[in-house]
Design a protein around this motif. Structure first.
Motif, short mmCIF file in Angstrom:
data_model
loop_
_atom_site.label_atom_id
_atom_site.label_comp_id
_atom_site.label_asym_id
_atom_site.label_seq_id
_atom_site.Cartn_x
_atom_site.Cartn_y
_atom_site.Cartn_z
N PHE A 303 21.11 17.87 103.55
CA PHE A 303 22.24 18.77 103.83
C PHE A 303 22.79 19.41 102.57
O PHE A 303 22.98 20.63 102.50
N GLU A 304 23.08 18.61 101.55
CA GLU A 304 23.67 19.14 100.32
C GLU A 304 22.74 20.14 99.64
O GLU A 304 23.21 21.13 99.05
N GLU A 305 21.44 19.90 99.72
CA GLU A 305 20.48 20.83 99.12
C GLU A 305 20.43 22.16 99.87
O GLU A 305 20.25 23.22 99.25
N ILE A 306 20.58 22.10 101.19
CA ILE A 306 20.60 23.32 101.99
C ILE A 306 21.78 24.20 101.60
O ILE A 306 21.64 25.40 101.34
N VAL A 307 22.96 23.57 101.53
CA VAL A 307 24.16 24.32 101.18
C VAL A 307 24.03 24.90 99.77
O VAL A 307 24.36 26.06 99.52
N ALA A 308 23.52 24.09 98.85
CA ALA A 308 23.37 24.54 97.46
C ALA A 308 22.42 25.73 97.36
O ALA A 308 22.66 26.67 96.59
N ALA A 309 21.34 25.71 98.13
CA ALA A 309 20.38 26.82 98.10
C ALA A 309 21.02 28.11 98.59
O ALA A 309 20.76 29.19 98.04
N MET A 310 21.86 28.00 99.61
CA MET A 310 22.54 29.18 100.13
C MET A 310 23.56 29.72 99.14
O MET A 310 23.68 30.94 98.94
N VAL A 311 24.31 28.83 98.50
CA VAL A 311 25.29 29.24 97.49
C VAL A 311 24.58 29.91 96.32
O VAL A 311 25.03 30.95 95.80
N GLU A 312 23.47 29.33 95.89
CA GLU A 312 22.70 29.91 94.78
C GLU A 312 22.23 31.32 95.11
O GLU A 312 22.32 32.23 94.27
N GLU A 313 21.74 31.53 96.33
CA GLU A 313 21.28 32.86 96.74
C GLU A 313 22.44 33.85 96.75
O GLU A 313 22.29 35.00 96.29
N ASP A 314 23.60 33.43 97.24
CA ASP A 314 24.76 34.33 97.25
C ASP A 314 25.19 34.65 95.82
O ASP A 314 25.62 35.78 95.54
N SER A 315 25.08 33.69 94.92
CA SER A 315 25.42 33.94 93.51
C SER A 315 24.48 34.95 92.89
O SER A 315 24.90 35.86 92.17
N VAL A 316 23.19 34.81 93.20
CA VAL A 316 22.18 35.75 92.68
C VAL A 316 22.45 37.16 93.20
O VAL A 316 22.39 38.14 92.44
N GLN A 317 22.74 37.27 94.49
CA GLN A 317 23.00 38.58 95.07
C GLN A 317 24.26 39.21 94.50
O GLN A 317 24.31 40.42 94.28
N LEU A 318 25.29 38.38 94.30
CA LEU A 318 26.52 38.91 93.72
C LEU A 318 26.28 39.41 92.30
O LEU A 318 26.74 40.50 91.92
N SER A 319 25.52 38.68 91.52
CA SER A 319 25.20 39.09 90.15
C SER A 319 24.37 40.36 90.15
O SER A 319 24.58 41.27 89.32
N ALA A 320 23.40 40.42 91.07
CA ALA A 320 22.56 41.61 91.14
C ALA A 320 23.38 42.84 91.54
O ALA A 320 23.17 43.93 91.01
N GLY A 321 24.33 42.66 92.46
CA GLY A 321 25.20 43.76 92.86
C GLY A 321 26.09 44.22 91.72
O GLY A 321 26.30 45.42 91.53
N ALA A 322 26.60 43.29 90.93
CA ALA A 322 27.43 43.64 89.80
C ALA A 322 26.63 44.39 88.73
O ALA A 322 27.11 45.36 88.14
N GLU A 323 25.39 43.95 88.52
CA GLU A 323 24.54 44.62 87.55
C GLU A 323 24.21 46.04 88.00
O GLU A 323 24.19 46.97 87.19
N GLU A 324 23.95 46.20 89.30
CA GLU A 324 23.65 47.53 89.81
C GLU A 324 24.85 48.45 89.69
O GLU A 324 24.72 49.62 89.32
N SER A 325 26.04 47.93 89.96
CA SER A 325 27.27 48.73 89.81
C SER A 325 27.48 49.13 88.36
O SER A 325 27.91 50.25 88.07
N HIS A 326 27.16 48.20 87.45
CA HIS A 326 27.32 48.50 86.02
C HIS A 326 26.38 49.62 85.59
O HIS A 326 26.76 50.52 84.84
N ARG A 327 25.14 49.58 86.07
CA ARG A 327 24.16 50.62 85.72
C ARG A 327 24.56 51.98 86.30
O ARG A 327 24.27 53.02 85.71
N SER A 328 25.20 51.95 87.49
CA SER A 328 25.56 53.21 88.15
C SER A 328 26.80 53.83 87.57
O SER A 328 27.08 55.02 87.79
N ALA A 329 27.60 53.03 86.85
CA ALA A 329 28.88 53.52 86.34
C ALA A 329 28.67 54.50 85.18
O ALA A 329 27.70 54.44 84.45
#
Length: 329
Positions: A303-329
């Motif tokens: 269970f704990e590993e499942i939740v952690a994997a989902m949090v990690e993916e959301d963190s990656v996507q958030l970072s990728a979105g921030a990087e894309e916004s930075h490049r577009s600015a």
């Protein structure tokens, strides 16, 4: 190489199953809802996409008859219990009557070609309702308490009727299962995504309903592995797929926020009655001992590993979105 037909190829389970089928070199025919989905899937070698609406149940037997699959995975359908209360007729069509339509097509192919067509239905623990004591097993009576569960119960009966007529018709009774591919429309992904955003200072609260409901959460790729095992078993049957361990929604929230770096999560969570279901089972927990005994299946991710994997993916996507916004600015 086998000719495989499946519904729900663009969903969480369908995407993992598609990976498995293509890796072993199968000829996959996927039923999708839109031309855009068809274009996306058809770009993958080994996939033929067919645009069809599962609510148009009259066309499904013809499509199965045309494709002549050796195996048919019925995974697609209405995936939201809460939404099924708002659209009960549609839920009944795409998660219930559509399965009968697919099985009618299987029957046609068997009658015309005199060969076996294996069929697997992705059922749900919602067929048991809220009165069955935990853990539930294949012998637990069906007593659904929401439109989604009622549709799945109809489909479960349709599988039984087909098997009684000699078809290889099986079902996997799936308990809650998650992964980083879970859409944001599901409460589990809503939780992990919110935890990451709150930790980053982008949001200030998470609104949820009943935190005390207990659910048996597993790892989606494990459950897809169970599907493949049941489809390729010597005899057709119905199998519960579950971990046998339940956790509360509160546990899920705590695990997600802790992984995101927040221990005092209570101050960020707001209980909102709008997110309570009209009827909600206190605990769903499955007994998968038959699946373990007959086909050697067992869960591999805690269970704990499942939740952690989902949090990690959301963190990656958030970072990728921030990087894309930075490049577009």
């Amino acid at each position: 190489m086998s000719r495989i037909m499946l519904t729900g190829a663009t969903g969480q389970d369908g995407s993992y199953l598609l990976d498995v089928l293509l890796d072993r070199g199968d000829d996959v025919h996927a039923i999708v809802r839109s031309p855009d989905e068809a274009t996306t899937l058809a770009a993958r070698p080994g996939v033929t996409a067919h645009v069809a609406d599962l609510s148009n149940t009259a066309m499904l037997p013809d499509l199965v008859d045309e494709v002549e699959p050796e195996q048919l995975y019925s995974i697609g359908g209405f995936s939201s219990v809460s939404q099924s209360w708002k659209q009960p007729a549609l839920a009944g069509l795409v998660s219930g009557v559509a399965v009968a339509g697919l099985l009618e097509g299987v029957s046609r192919v068997r009658a015309r070609t005199a060969r076996e067509v294996r069929f697997l239905q992705a059922s749900s623990c919602e067929i048991f309702g809220d009165t069955a004591p935990a853990p539930q097993s294949e012998g637990t009576p069906m007593a659904p308490t929401n439109p989604y569960g009622a549709a799945k119960a109809y489909a479960q009966h349709a599988v039984g009727f087909a098997r009684a007529e000699g078809a290889f018709a099986a079902s996997v009774i799936l308990y809650n299962h998650e992964s980083p591919r879970r859409p944001l429309s599901f409460v589990t992904r809503k939780i992990t995504n919110s935890a990451v955003r709150i930790a980053a200072g982008l949001d200030s609260e998470l609104r949820l309903g009943n935190l005390d409901a207990k659910r048996d959460w597993g790892w989606a790729p494990d459950y897809v592995d169970a599907m493949v095992r049941v489809m390729n078993a010597n005899e057709p049957g119905d199998y519960v797929v579950a971990t046998g361990v339940s956790h509360t929604v509160r546990d899920f929230v705590a695990a997600a926020f802790t992984t995101a770096g927040i221990d005092d999560w209570e101050q960020y969570v707001v209980i909102d009655e709008r997110f309570y279901r009209p009827v909600d089972a206190a605990e769903t927990r499955g007994d998968a001992s038959r699946l373990a005994r007959d086909l050697g299946w067992k869960p591999t991710v805690a269970f704990e590993e499942i939740v952690a994997a989902m949090v990690e993916e959301d963190s990656v996507q958030l970072s990728a979105g921030a990087e894309e916004s930075h490049r577009s600015a």
